[in-house]
Design a protein around this motif. Structure first.
Motif, PDB file in Angstrom:
ATOM      1  N   ILE A 200     -20.588 -69.111  40.603  1.00  0.00           N
ATOM      2  CA  ILE A 200     -19.306 -69.697  40.218  1.00  0.00           C
ATOM      3  C   ILE A 200     -18.922 -69.340  38.780  1.00  0.00           C
ATOM      4  O   ILE A 200     -17.776 -68.953  38.515  1.00  0.00           O
ATOM      5  CB  ILE A 200     -19.329 -71.224  40.430  1.00  0.00           C
ATOM      6  CG1 ILE A 200     -19.370 -71.536  41.932  1.00  0.00           C
ATOM      7  CG2 ILE A 200     -18.119 -71.887  39.786  1.00  0.00           C
ATOM      8  CD1 ILE A 200     -19.443 -73.009  42.255  1.00  0.00           C
ATOM      9  N   PRO A 201     -19.826 -69.435  37.792  1.00  0.00           N
ATOM     10  CA  PRO A 201     -19.446 -69.006  36.434  1.00  0.00           C
ATOM     11  C   PRO A 201     -19.051 -67.532  36.371  1.00  0.00           C
ATOM     12  O   PRO A 201     -18.111 -67.174  35.641  1.00  0.00           O
ATOM     13  CB  PRO A 201     -20.719 -69.274  35.613  1.00  0.00           C
ATOM     14  CG  PRO A 201     -21.437 -70.320  36.372  1.00  0.00           C
ATOM     15  CD  PRO A 201     -21.177 -70.027  37.809  1.00  0.00           C
ATOM     16  N   GLY A 204     -15.599 -67.217  37.638  1.00  0.00           N
ATOM     17  CA  GLY A 204     -14.653 -67.674  36.625  1.00  0.00           C
ATOM     18  C   GLY A 204     -14.414 -66.628  35.540  1.00  0.00           C
ATOM     19  O   GLY A 204     -13.266 -66.404  35.114  1.00  0.00           O
ATOM     20  N   MET A 207     -12.205 -63.942  36.841  1.00  0.00           N
ATOM     21  CA  MET A 207     -10.810 -64.362  36.961  1.00  0.00           C
ATOM     22  C   MET A 207     -10.075 -64.272  35.628  1.00  0.00           C
ATOM     23  O   MET A 207      -8.897 -63.884  35.579  1.00  0.00           O
ATOM     24  CB  MET A 207     -10.748 -65.791  37.503  1.00  0.00           C
ATOM     25  CG  MET A 207      -9.340 -66.313  37.729  1.00  0.00           C
ATOM     26  SD  MET A 207      -9.317 -67.917  38.565  1.00  0.00           S
ATOM     27  CE  MET A 207      -9.891 -67.417  40.202  1.00  0.00           C
ATOM     28  N   ILE A 208     -10.763 -64.621  34.544  1.00  0.00           N
ATOM     29  CA  ILE A 208     -10.093 -64.625  33.237  1.00  0.00           C
ATOM     30  C   ILE A 208     -10.262 -63.304  32.498  1.00  0.00           C
ATOM     31  O   ILE A 208      -9.713 -63.130  31.410  1.00  0.00           O
ATOM     32  CB  ILE A 208     -10.616 -65.778  32.358  1.00  0.00           C
ATOM     33  CG1 ILE A 208     -12.098 -65.577  32.034  1.00  0.00           C
ATOM     34  CG2 ILE A 208     -10.379 -67.114  33.035  1.00  0.00           C
ATOM     35  CD1 ILE A 208     -12.658 -66.619  31.075  1.00  0.00           C
ATOM     36  N   ARG A 213      -4.608 -61.896  36.091  1.00  0.00           N
ATOM     37  CA  ARG A 213      -5.204 -62.985  36.870  1.00  0.00           C
ATOM     38  C   ARG A 213      -4.980 -64.320  36.168  1.00  0.00           C
ATOM     39  O   ARG A 213      -4.699 -65.333  36.821  1.00  0.00           O
ATOM     40  CB  ARG A 213      -6.699 -62.736  37.071  1.00  0.00           C
ATOM     41  CG  ARG A 213      -7.008 -61.525  37.942  1.00  0.00           C
ATOM     42  CD  ARG A 213      -8.473 -61.481  38.336  1.00  0.00           C
ATOM     43  NE  ARG A 213      -8.786 -60.187  38.936  1.00  0.00           N
ATOM     44  CZ  ARG A 213      -9.701 -59.345  38.495  1.00  0.00           C
ATOM     45  NH1 ARG A 213     -10.446 -59.672  37.457  1.00  0.00           N
ATOM     46  NH2 ARG A 213      -9.922 -58.190  39.096  1.00  0.00           N
ATOM     47  N   LEU A 217      -2.854 -67.560  37.567  1.00  0.00           N
ATOM     48  CA  LEU A 217      -3.409 -68.907  37.595  1.00  0.00           C
ATOM     49  C   LEU A 217      -2.479 -69.893  36.898  1.00  0.00           C
ATOM     50  O   LEU A 217      -2.212 -70.991  37.420  1.00  0.00           O
ATOM     51  CB  LEU A 217      -4.792 -68.917  36.931  1.00  0.00           C
ATOM     52  CG  LEU A 217      -5.531 -70.258  36.943  1.00  0.00           C
ATOM     53  CD1 LEU A 217      -5.795 -70.706  38.369  1.00  0.00           C
ATOM     54  CD2 LEU A 217      -6.838 -70.147  36.160  1.00  0.00           C
TER      55      LEU A 217
END
Length: 411
Positions: A200-201, A204, A207-208, A213, A217
């Motif tokens: 998950i990290p 993340g 995504m950034i 992206r 968001l």
């Protein structure tokens, strides 16, 4: 192994085939309705886009039929070679001169004027590999290094290739599908939790890492902050849903498709359906998908061998997650992401990939006489038209009787 002659095969499941044909028929109407103005301006031919769609549909159905005729045991035998071909094609599409770049993404091959995405081959290849590994080596799953780790390496390589293209939506889809397969296949919860705590990290950060992206968001959370930029597409989609109301404006009477909502016949076709057919049209469409997906789960539950169960489950999950991402993005429930609605959105590569997934499912359904659960009453026919007497001649290998029966824990 050989391809069985069609007169020895069970007929394709009528419920599944009927749902697919209904979705494709519905798709023809909506693609024509949403593309006619765009095609007239762009190509000076109002039937150009729907005409291409009418060529892709029979091609996809032929692919589905051919795969359904292949002996289901072949998929286990060729799991590794097919995975290798899928990864090789994902690498090849990134090579300048081989892959084609469209809108800043290099995801396509161009062949005879048609564009093909190798990710549509990678999806079923990864699903078959995961099912093969968990079905063939259940004793390895208790240890992280011999259980989850090899499958995690395959998924990580696939995700890296997708992120380079870039294709964040397919990365999410493939990750969600594999995680559900691991859970059902018997991977220990502690190993899945360990994987998520690190995965998950990293997701993340991915995504950034790219400004576009982050922009998607932020526009998803508050699209009106940039109504003519990053939030434009979502706002126009929400307007389409809102103006449709319960009964819609009528087929062909939508306004947002008139160059307000870009490429409405592809990723945002659900918005046009909501505008023209209203809430009733969306609910009818979701009902057809619900029947298709439920029938797939039922077929998976009938299987004795974990390999067959997981292949069916993975294919149906892939379609279900794509549907959720498409509707969620169009309705503003998820960040905007290009993801076609299965069997409804215009897109040749996507349709071929979806038909490949359903071809795998129908292959197992048509060849599974020796792998269905035995009915107590002799001669009683199961959902695919085989009897207990038929199954007596096709004994399941002993290993299948001791494999984990994980799918029932979901229900």
């Amino acid at each position: 192994m050989s391809v069985k002659s069609t007169n020895r095969l069970a007929p394709p499941d009528p419920v599944m085939v009927g749902c697919i044909l209904l979705l494709l028929s519905f798709s023809i109407l909506m693609v024509y309705s949403t593309s006619i103005s765009v095609a007239e301006v762009r190509y000076h031919d109002p039937f150009r886009i729907v005409g291409h769609w009418l060529l892709y549909i029979p091609a996809g159905l032929v692919v589905m039929w051919i795969l359904s005729c292949v002996d289901a045991n072949w998929w286990r035998a060729i799991a590794l070679p097919v995975l290798g071909v899928g990864i090789l094609m994902m690498v090849a599409v990134l090579v300048p001169g081989l892959g084609r770049e469209i809108n800043g993404a290099q995801r396509w091959f161009s062949l005879f004027g048609l564009t093909l995405q190798p990710v549509e081959l990678l999806k079923p290849a990864v699903i078959v590999y995961m099912a093969y590994y968990m079905g063939s080596f259940p004793e390895r799953l208790s240890q992280f290094t011999t259980g989850l780790a090899p499958m995690l390496v395959v998924l990580t390589i696939s995700l890296l290739l997708l992120m380079v293209q870039p294709d964040f939506g397919s990365s999410v889809l493939l990750s969600a599908t594999c995680f559900c397969m691991w859970f059902v296949g018997g991977v220990p919860i502690k190993h899945l939790a360990l994987m998520l705590s690190s995965f998950i990290p990293l997701a993340g950060l991915a995504m950034i890492a790219e400004p576009y992206r982050v922009q998607r968001l932020t526009s998803f959370m508050e699209p009106w902050q940039d109504p003519y930029g990053s939030g434009y597409q979502l706002i126009q989609s929400m307007i389409a849903f809102g103006s449709g109301g319960i009964f819609g404006a009528g087929l062909g009477q939508g306004v947002q498709k008139l160059f307000y909502l870009p490429e409405v016949f592809t990723d945002f076709i659900s918005a046009s359906i909501g505008e023209e057919l209203g809430l009733i049209g969306i609910l009818v469409l979701l009902s057809i998908f619900a029947v298709l997906l439920t029938r797939g789960i039922q077929l998976a539950l009938m299987q004795q061998e974990m390999f067959y169960r997981l292949v069916i489950l993975g294919c149906m999950l892939c379609l279900a997650v794509a549907l959720m991402i498409n509707l969620g993005a169009a309705m503003g429930l998820l960040p905007t992401k290009g993801m076609p609605m299965p069997f409804v959105s215009y897109g040749g590569s996507a349709l071929i990939g979806e038909c490949m997934l359903m071809g795998l499912v129908l292959s197992i359904q048509r060849h599974n006489k020796g792998n269905m659960r035995i009915e107590k009453k002799s001669g009683r026919r199961d959902a695919v038209g085989t009897t207990a007497d038929d199954r007596a001649h096709h004994q399941t290998p002993p290993r299948a009787q001791t494999e984990p029966d994980g799918l029932e824990h979901l229900f």
